[in-house]
Design a protein around this motif. Sequence first.
Motif, mmCIF file in Angstrom:
data_model
loop_
_atom_site.group_PDB
_atom_site.id
_atom_site.type_symbol
_atom_site.label_atom_id
_atom_site.label_comp_id
_atom_site.label_asym_id
_atom_site.label_seq_id
_atom_site.Cartn_x
_atom_site.Cartn_y
_atom_site.Cartn_z
ATOM 1 N N GLU A 1 18.078 21.785 40.949
ATOM 2 C CA GLU A 1 18.605 22.735 39.963
ATOM 3 C C GLU A 1 20.119 22.868 40.022
ATOM 4 N N THR A 2 20.664 22.868 41.229
ATOM 5 C CA THR A 2 22.111 23.066 41.363
ATOM 6 C C THR A 2 22.865 21.926 40.689
ATOM 7 N N LEU A 3 22.383 20.714 40.909
ATOM 8 C CA LEU A 3 23.040 19.556 40.290
ATOM 9 C C LEU A 3 22.886 19.593 38.770
ATOM 10 N N PHE A 4 21.688 19.977 38.306
ATOM 11 C CA PHE A 4 21.466 20.101 36.861
ATOM 12 C C PHE A 4 22.510 21.043 36.254
ATOM 13 N N TYR A 5 22.721 22.190 36.907
ATOM 14 C CA TYR A 5 23.676 23.155 36.335
ATOM 15 C C TYR A 5 25.121 22.694 36.509
ATOM 16 N N GLY A 6 25.397 21.953 37.588
ATOM 17 C CA GLY A 6 26.740 21.395 37.742
ATOM 18 C C GLY A 6 27.038 20.430 36.599
ATOM 19 N N LEU A 7 26.070 19.576 36.326
ATOM 20 C CA LEU A 7 26.206 18.590 35.250
ATOM 21 C C LEU A 7 26.349 19.277 33.889
ATOM 22 N N LEU A 8 25.479 20.248 33.642
ATOM 23 C CA LEU A 8 25.495 20.947 32.348
ATOM 24 C C LEU A 8 26.802 21.738 32.166
ATOM 25 N N SER A 9 27.185 22.485 33.182
ATOM 26 C CA SER A 9 28.388 23.328 33.056
ATOM 27 C C SER A 9 29.643 22.491 32.855
ATOM 28 N N ASN A 10 29.698 21.317 33.476
ATOM 29 C CA ASN A 10 30.893 20.470 33.342
ATOM 30 C C ASN A 10 30.914 19.690 32.038
ATOM 31 N N ASN A 11 29.773 19.646 31.326
ATOM 32 C CA ASN A 11 29.683 18.799 30.130
ATOM 33 C C ASN A 11 28.969 19.538 28.996
ATOM 34 N N VAL A 12 29.374 20.797 28.783
ATOM 35 C CA VAL A 12 28.660 21.656 27.831
ATOM 36 C C VAL A 12 28.625 21.047 26.430
ATOM 37 N N LYS A 13 29.760 20.548 25.976
ATOM 38 C CA LYS A 13 29.833 20.064 24.586
ATOM 39 C C LYS A 13 28.840 18.903 24.376
ATOM 40 N N GLU A 14 28.784 18.007 25.352
ATOM 41 C CA GLU A 14 27.913 16.831 25.229
ATOM 42 C C GLU A 14 26.438 17.186 25.440
ATOM 43 N N LEU A 15 26.183 18.109 26.373
ATOM 44 C CA LEU A 15 24.784 18.321 26.777
ATOM 45 C C LEU A 15 24.092 19.508 26.108
ATOM 46 N N LEU A 16 24.873 20.426 25.552
ATOM 47 C CA LEU A 16 24.240 21.561 24.873
ATOM 48 C C LEU A 16 23.295 21.100 23.756
ATOM 49 N N PRO A 17 23.691 20.109 22.941
ATOM 50 C CA PRO A 17 22.768 19.647 21.890
ATOM 51 C C PRO A 17 21.525 18.946 22.442
ATOM 52 N N ILE A 18 21.501 18.676 23.748
ATOM 53 C CA ILE A 18 20.312 18.060 24.337
ATOM 54 C C ILE A 18 19.391 19.141 24.905
ATOM 55 N N VAL A 19 19.944 20.039 25.728
ATOM 56 C CA VAL A 19 19.063 21.049 26.349
ATOM 57 C C VAL A 19 18.735 22.170 25.362
ATOM 58 N N TYR A 20 19.480 22.246 24.280
ATOM 59 C CA TYR A 20 19.301 23.327 23.305
ATOM 60 C C TYR A 20 19.150 22.674 21.922
#
Length: 567
Positions: free
Chosen positions: A85-104
């Motif tokens: 989980e920690t790595l998932f959130y590290g990845l997501l928080s550092n790449n919000v613009k790219e990953l928000l359309p994937i997780v959301y």
Amino acid sequence: MADPAKDTVCVPAALSGYQILCDPRLNKGTAFSDEERDRFGLHGLLPPNVATMDGQIARRLTALRSFSTDVERYSFLRDLQDTNETLFYGLLSNNVKELLPIVYTPTVGAGCRHFSQLFRRPRGVFLSLPHRAHIRQILANPHFDRTEVIVVTDGERILGLGDQGVGGMGIPIGKLALYTACGGIAPATALPIFLDVGTDNEYILKDPLYVGWRHSRVRGQEYDDFIEDFIAAVHERWPHVMLQWEDFAKSNATRLLERYRDRLCTFNDDIQGTAAVATGTLLSAINVTGVPLTEQRIAVFGAGSAGCGIAALIMAAMIDAGLPAREAARRFYLVDRDGLLLEGMPDIASFQRPFLQPRDAVASWQRSGDRIGLLDVIENAKPTALIGVSAQTNAFNETVVRAMAAHNKHPIIFPLSNPVSCAEADPADVERWSEGRAVIGTGSPFPPLMRGGESFSVDQTNNSYIFPGVGLGAVATQAARITDTMFMAAAKALAELSPAKRNPQANLLPPVTALRDVAISIAVAVGKQAVAEGLTSGVTADTVEAAVHAKMWTARYRPYRRAGAND
Ligand SMILES: NC(=O)C1=CN([C@@H]2O[C@H](COP(=O)(O)OP(=O)(O)OC[C@H]3O[C@@H](n4cnc5c(N)ncnc54)[C@H](O)[C@@H]3O)[C@@H](O)[C@H]2O)C=CC1
Ligand SMILES: CC(=O)C(=O)O
Ligand SMILES: [Mg+2]
């Protein structure tokens, strides 16, 4: 300064090294230090090189980008969330613009549709109606001891995609990912819950891989009793929990909110969160159009949970701004399947009642048929703003947009339905048909527009700008209830952050990369409002900000020690 001792994670003595690697809350993968590998017997279970979190993020990002579809990326990220989980959130928080359309939105919609095919590991709680007698027992699991925030759905109105049965669980999981990445809510305190009362989606009922309860959707008293048992059990288990209702159908959303809003700390995101983001964005749009709030006329296409929630909060803002209540009510034109909502229409829901137009107000209108359609409303009432929450693709067609542009120098046009496939319009079309004059907001992300030869990002007018902050503010101040005035505070706090406030050529909303800062500002505003309403304990207006910051979790690896060990 942070107390290093408090920042250390205490690992239960009974856990073996292998179990630690299999626990997504504890796993650090290759980033376990040599000391930790000694301490927990991890040597040999991992390759010898000790990685950094940055290195792990870079590796995952490379893998993620190598996939050819977003559903594959979604599945990859869900796997990571369920293993580290920690790595998932590290990845997501550092790449919000790219990953928000994937997780959301939009990809989470596909994630819900393919939930049964993609299912790998358990996350959250599945409460199915046949196990109604065991709700307390299920919630008693020690894994859920730290729960502070719940997002719950029954899967009946998943985005604009309708009934997805158990696939709807993708939405609470996605919402809570944003709670953590943007609102700083610790993942171990965030619990997604799915209430499985069956599904009326014939397609998934026939799917041999379907992982939900294979039964038609239970409704009526049996459904209400199940919800009642659920809420009673939640309240007993976590008396201070904050519970968010998500993606319930129109027939249940407002009803359940009204039933429970005075019994626990709870809100409905589709009604209240959406209302706050739409109101905040409309207030921001006034910087561009120059038309004051008290002179706005609002057409809402889709008079369901979101549409009526939006109309109610904008109306309250108009009244706050000095417009008499009766006058404010006349400024709203809500259009549903049978056309404009009018006094005396059959099958009007209680939450639609405040927005019925009197028959005599429209008696002289030119109309194209028996019912008063959206175009009739635009031609006759000349609304300044058009908001879409109908899930009807392309409902804002060229004729509609051109009519809005004919009556307004800067028409406000917000096609808010999700995911992209359900949006009322593509912003590139709105831009073209309005000759670049429209002020646009969309629910899902779209590619940037070209304005004056430059790239201009489309404002993602989504409740993700609101709920992480509302939740953080409520949890940080231990608010007993969440009120509509707290959502008004959230809307106004969002409008204060608008780049258009300083430069009318700029965006209405801060970029999604600023969502964490947005959440902090909203949390402070919401927390202060809760204090003013006497709903909190242990905080004052002066200490709200510190309480909000103290509550925020960040994705980084903490050092581990064994419970009972004194090193
Ligand atoms: N941007 C955002 O943050 C949010 C967007 N939404 C989106 O808004 C949409 C609606 O959500 P809810 O209001 O919760 O659903 P809902 O089911 O409560 O309301 C939808 C309404 O649209 C009406 N409708 C359907 N077809 C229509 C037509 N042809 N003409 C006029 N009206 C029509 C329905 O009768 C219903 O009243 C969904 O696509 C959802 O994803 C919802 C919440 C937040
Ligand atoms: C954004 C959201 O909550 C919805 O589309 O339902
Ligand atoms: Mg929703």
